[in-house]
Design a protein around this motif. Sequence first.
Motif, mmCIF file in Angstrom:
data_model
loop_
_atom_site.group_PDB
_atom_site.id
_atom_site.type_symbol
_atom_site.label_atom_id
_atom_site.label_comp_id
_atom_site.label_asym_id
_atom_site.label_seq_id
_atom_site.Cartn_x
_atom_site.Cartn_y
_atom_site.Cartn_z
ATOM 1 N N GLU A 64 1.007 -1.153 0.028
ATOM 2 C CA GLU A 64 0.008 -0.234 0.078
ATOM 3 C C GLU A 64 0.953 1.335 -0.050
ATOM 4 N N GLN A 152 -3.071 1.372 -9.148
ATOM 5 C CA GLN A 152 -4.444 1.936 -9.296
ATOM 6 C C GLN A 152 -4.528 3.238 -8.651
ATOM 7 N N SER A 154 -6.705 6.704 -6.468
ATOM 8 C CA SER A 154 -7.372 6.793 -5.299
ATOM 9 C C SER A 154 -9.060 6.206 -5.648
ATOM 10 N N SER A 155 -9.442 6.361 -6.897
ATOM 11 C CA SER A 155 -10.885 5.795 -7.196
ATOM 12 C C SER A 155 -11.004 4.379 -7.837
ATOM 13 N N SER A 156 -9.552 3.391 -7.423
ATOM 14 C CA SER A 156 -9.526 2.351 -7.736
ATOM 15 C C SER A 156 -9.595 2.024 -9.295
ATOM 16 N N LYS A 157 -9.356 3.043 -10.215
ATOM 17 C CA LYS A 157 -9.027 3.098 -11.373
ATOM 18 C C LYS A 157 -7.714 2.475 -11.868
ATOM 19 N N ARG A 218 -1.580 -1.471 -5.806
ATOM 20 C CA ARG A 218 -2.906 -2.403 -5.472
ATOM 21 C C ARG A 218 -2.228 -3.706 -5.199
#
Length: 260
Positions: A64, A152, A154-157, A218
């Motif tokens: 992380e 990724q 912060s929006s998990s994109k 991620r």
Amino acid sequence: MSRMAIRYCCVLLSFFFAGGVFADSSEKEDSESGAVLEVPSLPHLRMDAEARVIDIDATVCLHEGMLELVACTVGTKEHESVVAIKALPKHVHLMLVLLGVKPGGPARMVPIDEEKTRWRDIPARGHPIDVSLVYTDASGEAIETPIEQFLQNSSSKAFPSSTFLFTGSGIHVVEGQTGVYLADQSGNFISISNFGDEVLGRSESFSHANEDLLWKVRGEGLPEIGEDVILRLRPQKLLVENEEGGESGVEEARDGGGER
């Protein structure tokens, strides 16, 4: 590989191994020129010329956290990289050139007036290289995963892709001394932010200011921190139109990445 590329390899060999020798080497015949190249055996590096891949020994750094790099060198920027490689960046550069891949140049900013009050972004350029991680699962089976799966925002994109450009870092020469390969000093091997001395980078203009650190690790599926993995580089074989209107394979990028 052309005769010019072979001469370029010889120049790199003389620079990269100045003051020392590599442990072992194997001979491979260049199919185009008939010349025989010595492929050096370098620490923590393996090249499969037929498969056109380079494997680099590495360790996992993070599960992380925000990222500036995909890969750094051991003992440099592990706090902001997915993996740390054990090989010297200049040796990886040499292996890529021996595969017939030409470097381009890292992203940079250049002044457009004498007062240096206005600047222009020059995007990174170079041959596209697909990057993946190879590791073993619980059953001992080898798994290869594109590096984008471990990046990724912060929006998990998901990250745009696992393809980076062979920008080739740079060489700093001081009069009377052996030149220094910049990435060997900085540790910037595969960069997300643009430092200007990375070996592989992106064409996008990401800075390394804190507010622009958009990407993070991620951790799902990533091996444990400290675990040994392989960072795999696979140069793309590009297609261009030939004189008959068809397509043929070439080893040089369209963006005009030149010899350095």
